[in-house]
Write a protein that holds these residues in place. Structure first.
Motif, mmCIF file in Angstrom:
data_model
loop_
_atom_site.group_PDB
_atom_site.id
_atom_site.type_symbol
_atom_site.label_atom_id
_atom_site.label_comp_id
_atom_site.label_asym_id
_atom_site.label_seq_id
_atom_site.Cartn_x
_atom_site.Cartn_y
_atom_site.Cartn_z
ATOM 1 N N PRO A 209 0.813 -1.220 0.000
ATOM 2 C CA PRO A 209 0.000 0.000 0.000
ATOM 3 C C PRO A 209 0.848 1.272 0.000
ATOM 4 O O PRO A 209 0.888 2.020 0.987
ATOM 5 C CB PRO A 209 -0.828 -0.123 1.287
ATOM 6 C CG PRO A 209 0.016 -0.954 2.193
ATOM 7 C CD PRO A 209 0.742 -1.930 1.304
ATOM 8 N N ASP A 210 1.539 1.526 -1.112
ATOM 9 C CA ASP A 210 2.361 2.734 -1.211
ATOM 10 C C ASP A 210 1.483 3.975 -1.298
ATOM 11 O O ASP A 210 0.370 3.944 -1.843
ATOM 12 C CB ASP A 210 3.259 2.644 -2.440
ATOM 13 C CG ASP A 210 4.288 1.529 -2.321
ATOM 14 O OD1 ASP A 210 4.716 1.251 -1.180
ATOM 15 O OD2 ASP A 210 4.640 0.929 -3.354
ATOM 16 N N ARG A 211 2.014 5.084 -0.804
ATOM 17 C CA ARG A 211 1.248 6.322 -0.693
ATOM 18 C C ARG A 211 0.653 6.775 -2.032
ATOM 19 O O ARG A 211 -0.490 7.212 -2.100
ATOM 20 C CB ARG A 211 2.146 7.423 -0.126
ATOM 21 C CG ARG A 211 1.456 8.763 0.076
ATOM 22 C CD ARG A 211 2.450 9.802 0.577
ATOM 23 N NE ARG A 211 2.962 9.447 1.879
ATOM 24 C CZ ARG A 211 2.396 9.794 3.025
ATOM 25 N NH1 ARG A 211 1.275 10.508 3.016
ATOM 26 N NH2 ARG A 211 2.926 9.438 4.181
ATOM 27 N N GLU A 212 1.419 6.634 -3.112
ATOM 28 C CA GLU A 212 0.952 7.148 -4.398
ATOM 29 C C GLU A 212 -0.195 6.322 -4.983
ATOM 30 O O GLU A 212 -0.885 6.772 -5.908
ATOM 31 C CB GLU A 212 2.112 7.203 -5.405
ATOM 32 C CG GLU A 212 2.737 5.868 -5.732
ATOM 33 C CD GLU A 212 3.921 5.530 -4.838
ATOM 34 O OE1 GLU A 212 4.709 4.651 -5.244
ATOM 35 O OE2 GLU A 212 4.043 6.130 -3.748
ATOM 36 N N ASN A 213 -0.417 5.135 -4.455
ATOM 37 C CA ASN A 213 -1.500 4.296 -4.978
ATOM 38 C C ASN A 213 -2.888 4.798 -4.590
ATOM 39 O O ASN A 213 -3.868 4.524 -5.283
ATOM 40 C CB ASN A 213 -1.349 2.858 -4.467
ATOM 41 C CG ASN A 213 -0.110 2.170 -4.994
ATOM 42 O OD1 ASN A 213 0.569 2.700 -5.874
ATOM 43 N ND2 ASN A 213 0.201 1.006 -4.470
ATOM 44 N N PHE A 214 -2.977 5.511 -3.474
ATOM 45 C CA PHE A 214 -4.300 5.865 -2.949
ATOM 46 C C PHE A 214 -5.041 6.880 -3.817
ATOM 47 O O PHE A 214 -6.223 6.695 -4.112
ATOM 48 C CB PHE A 214 -4.175 6.334 -1.496
ATOM 49 C CG PHE A 214 -3.861 5.197 -0.560
ATOM 50 C CD1 PHE A 214 -4.882 4.497 0.067
ATOM 51 C CD2 PHE A 214 -2.553 4.801 -0.338
ATOM 52 C CE1 PHE A 214 -4.603 3.419 0.915
ATOM 53 C CE2 PHE A 214 -2.254 3.728 0.497
ATOM 54 C CZ PHE A 214 -3.281 3.036 1.127
ATOM 55 N N PRO A 215 -4.382 7.958 -4.263
ATOM 56 C CA PRO A 215 -5.092 8.857 -5.193
ATOM 57 C C PRO A 215 -5.478 8.161 -6.488
ATOM 58 O O PRO A 215 -6.538 8.448 -7.058
ATOM 59 C CB PRO A 215 -4.069 9.975 -5.452
ATOM 60 C CG PRO A 215 -3.145 9.939 -4.289
ATOM 61 C CD PRO A 215 -3.050 8.498 -3.902
#
Length: 365
Positions: A209-215
């Motif tokens: 769950p890398d940060r850039e995946n959420f947007p």
């Protein structure tokens, strides 16, 4: 090794330097997926219009080899996949230019059901936001609406749990692979969702769950739904991103108004005041504005009484004698602070014993 259509489809998601938009452009210029891997690069450049230098960098040999490992992993973990050209691929999402090439899925999912609604909100949900969620999902019970959210803390997980409670099909869109549940605290909810709904992701099973995946995840939430509802949101964050994306995709957006001095309501108030969202005050409001105000086929039944605390039992007995009650009036009669009463009421709602009704009132289910 003999490569099959699934190998080629998965390999397309592994091409170096090619996202979903560029890969779709490749596909439009060739006979099938296999051609991208089997045609000489010079011929592929002529057919697709991409330069030879760009095509050389996509590392198609590595991609096709990686596809075999990924197929084995999917089979091992019982994860299905739906390619962009598959008729099972969500038709609403397919209308979006940046739709992912591949969706990985778990559960009992029809991604082309009649009505899909995204419900999103802050990770720091207040009792006000949770009460909105409860009333909203109860309105959806007995309809053919599928609720989509992101499995995050706060509004997201509250929505998923309420859907399970009231028998509403629900789908969680993950920002990581389906062999990981993040946050871990939500694993039990995720497992229950597989029975009536499920989980989807554009990422291979072990993706972290890398940060850039959420947007990026938010575009799937907005794109696969007919409408997006923002329950409670700060002025910055994932919920506002989802609402903006929904507007970009020409989807209907709705928001609940809130206290102008509460940062958790600031995002919703901004959406409404800038005409980026329709104001709603209840689930009935939403259904009417969407033209979905049909009779509920299966009214919610009161669940078997769990063990109640003394304070909860006082509330139930009061509602049994009074019927619907204004919550402020109830607080005075019970001699309980409003903040403490809100917590008790939310717990009773989660147990299926009471329901919120318009006018800051509640009733027994």
């Amino acid at each position: 090794m003999i490569y099959t259509k699934p190998h080629y489809q998965i390999a397309l998601t592994q091409l170096h330097g090619f996202g979903s938009i560029k890969t779709k452009q490749l596909l439009q210029s060739v006979e099938n997926e296999a051609a991208i891997f089997n045609l000489p690069l010079k011929n592929l450049a002529q057919q697709t219009g991409f330069s030879l230098n760009v095509l050389k960098k996509m590392k198609r040999e590595e991609a096709i080899q990686e596809s075999g490992k990924l197929l084995d992993l999917l089979e091992q973990h019982k994860i299905e996949f739906i390619f962009y050209t598959d008729p099972r691929y969500p038709r609403r999402l397919k209308q979006c230019e940046d739709a992912p090439l591949m969706l990985y899925t778990k559960g009992n999912i029809d991604l082309n059901n009649t009505r899909f609604v995204a419900i999103v909100g802050t990770r720091d949900a207040s009792e006000y936001g949770k009460r909105i969620c409860s009333e909203l999902i109860q309105q959806f019970a007995g309809t053919n609406i599928v609720v989509v959210s992101g499995m995050a803390y706060g509004i997201d997980i509250t929505i998923h749990q309420l859907c399970l409670q009231y028998g509403v099909e629900t789908i969680g869109v993950m920002a990581h692979g389906l062999e990981i549940i993040y946050p871990q605290l939500h694993r039990s909810t995720a497992m229950k969702m597989l029975e009536k709904g499920g989980l989807i992701s554009e990422y291979p099973p072990t993706t972290k769950p890398d940060r850039e995946n959420f947007p990026m995840r938010n575009r799937i939430v907005a794109g696969m739904c007919d409408a997006t509802i923002v329950v409670e949101s700060k002025v910055k964050g994932g919920s506002l991103i989802t609402a903006e994306l929904a507007n970009d995709y020409n989807r209907d957006v709705f928001a609940y108004p809130g206290n102008i001095f509460d940062e958790n309501s600031e995002g919703c108030n901004v959406l409404i005041s800038t005409n980026k969202a329709h104001l709603i005050r209840s689930g009935a409001d939403f259904l009417k504005k969407m033209g979905w105000d049909l009779e509920v086929k299966h009214p919610v039944q009161r669940s078997v009484f769990p063990s109640l605390t003394q304070e909860e039992l006082h509330i139930v007995r009061l509602l049994e004698t009074q019927g619907q009650m204004n919550i402020d009036t109830m607080a005075m009669q019970l001699n309980v602070p409003s903040s403490a009463l809100s917590v008790l009421l939310f717990q009773l709602e989660m147990n299926g014993l009471i329901a919120s009704v318009p006018g800051n009132r509640c009733r027994l289910v």
